[in-house]
Design an enzyme around this catalytic site. Structure first.
Site, PDB file in Angstrom:
ATOM      1  N   TYR A   1       0.712  -1.408  -0.148  1.00  0.00           N
ATOM      2  CA  TYR A   1      -0.036  -0.100   0.330  1.00  0.00           C
ATOM      3  C   TYR A   1       1.221   0.431  -0.103  1.00  0.00           C
ATOM      4  CZ  TYR A   1      -3.723   2.908   1.595  1.00  0.00           C
ATOM      5  OH  TYR A   1      -4.480   4.172   1.879  1.00  0.00           O
TER       6      TYR A   1
ATOM      7  N   ASP B   1      -0.063  -7.615   5.706  1.00  0.00           N
ATOM      8  CA  ASP B   1      -1.296  -6.641   5.535  1.00  0.00           C
ATOM      9  C   ASP B   1      -2.595  -7.428   5.798  1.00  0.00           C
ATOM     10  OD1 ASP B   1      -2.984  -4.559   4.657  1.00  0.00           O
ATOM     11  OD2 ASP B   1      -1.698  -3.459   5.097  1.00  0.00           O
TER      12      ASP B   1
END
Ligand code: PLP
Length: 377
Positions: A98, A170
């Protein structure tokens, strides 16, 4: 107990004071104490809040973790997990995480002496090369955004542990419904609850789940010491969201598969990125490590002009950043979520100007297909 039962009941005991079946929003900053040093386990709301505590019990149970902590955003949760490393430590970061995670490393943590290198975590040989004597952590995201590269969590955990490094995953894209990193050997799971866990595009939040008691004590200390806590109202919303996580994820997955197959056969689409397609290079690994493929689908339209036409012609799909809500969202990674990534790196990762990403919602799938079909033609 099954996933849905845990999702509905973990942390959700009826309120002791009133019997309220839904955990109340304890909108208070402090708590009356019975005497000096005598209280009911709640002293000050940065440190403890019953609504947040209920959510922490809930999501940690879903991730099969002993401990869990809720934060004000996905980024503050990731930042808290990274406070397990110190100046002089080295971290290996997946080369396609991200954007906010990359920015946290490159612009903030680098100012505090934390060293890091990027590696393609889906390539074990490549990853092995990235380890240094001072590597203390490996940070992975799987599947990655937006090109859906899958990393073998069990294999990278084994590799990292043999070299004395902890593994953080994540798990935002899969949610604990489709992927349980801790069961695969990962040490720490982080989430942006903003996405699937809350699921209704009306709250920003984050989560850290882990098993190690000493590390959990430190995360608890950081949560209170830094204070980036999730508010009681947001805790309530996410707790409400996770009750339907299983049914929502089933719908996202069902619709995601239909949309991916439709796009794969569409003459105007050159390539589709979806781990559920047999054409995905890591389809077998995805099938082994995930129990579903979810609702994130990216596709190549060939040019910026084509992508722009699609993005501006859709009516049902909303043009916007973010993902994981009940409504379908469509975005252009090169100019939106990945605009800060240098063009060379974008090209290397496959984030071309013609790439379009959809977070497939849980509307009737025929309507989503009709919208995309119209926009593509
Ligand atoms: C959105 C997102 C984040 C950041 O979370 P915020 O809640 O926006 O702070 C981190 N990781 C992934 C994979 C995300 O999609």
């Amino acid at each position: 107990m099954g996933f849905s039962t845990i999702a509905i009941h973990a942390g959700n005991e009826p309120d002791i004071a009133t019997g309220a079946v839904s955990v109340p929003i304890y909108q208070t900053s402090t708590y009356a104490q019975d005497g000096l040093g005598k209280h009911k386990g709640f002293e000050y709301a940065r440190t403890q809040n019953p609504t947040r505590l209920a959510l922490e019990k809930n999501i940690s149970a879903l991730e099969n973790a002993r401990f869990g902590f809720a934060f004000a955003s996905g980024m503050s949760a990731i930042d808290a997990a990274l406070k397990l490393v110190k100046a002089g430590d080295h971290v290996i970061l997946g080369d396609n995480t991200y954007g906010g995670t990359f920015r946290l490393f490159s612009r903030i943590l680098s100012n505090y002496g934390v060293e890091f290198d990027l590696a393609d975590t889906s390539n074990i040989a490549d990853l092995e090369q990235a380890f240094r004597p001072n590597t203390k952590m490996l940070f992975v995201e799987t599947p990655t955004n937006p090109v859906m590269t899958v990393t073998d969590l069990a294999a990278v955990s084994e590799l990292a542990h043999a070299r004395g490094a902890k593994v953080v995953c994540d798990n935002t894209f899969m949610s604990p419904y489709f992927q349980k990193p801790i069961n695969l050997g990962v040490d720490i799971v982080v989430h942006s609850t903003t996405k699937y866990l809350n699921g209704h595009s009306d709250s920003v939040g984050g989560f850290v789940a882990l098993n190690d008691e000493e590390d959990a004590e430190w995360i608890r200390f950081v949560q209170n010491g830094v204070g980036a806590i999730l508010s009681p109202f947001d805790s309530f919303l996410v707790l409400r969201g996770t009750k339907t996580l299983a049914v929502r994820m089933e719908s996202h997955d069902r619709n995601g598969r239909v949309v991916a197959n439709f796009l794969a056969e569409h003459p105007k689409v050159q390539k589709v990125y979806y781990p559920g397609l047999t054409s995905h290079p890591q389809h077998e690994l995805a099938k082994k490590q995930q129990s579903g493929f979810g609702g994130m689908v990216s596709f190549e339209t060939g040019s910026l002009e084509n992508a722009k036409k699609v993005l501006e012609s859709v009516k049902l799909c909303t043009l916007g950043e973010s993902l994981g809500g009940v409504e379908s969202l469509i975005s252009h990674p090169a100019t939106m979520t990945h605009a800060s990534v240098p063009k060379e790196t974008r090209d290397k990762l496959g984030i071309t100007d013609g790439l379009v990403r959809i977070s497939v919602g849980i509307e009737d799938v025929e309507d989503i297909i009709e919208d995309l079909d119209h926009a593509l033609s």
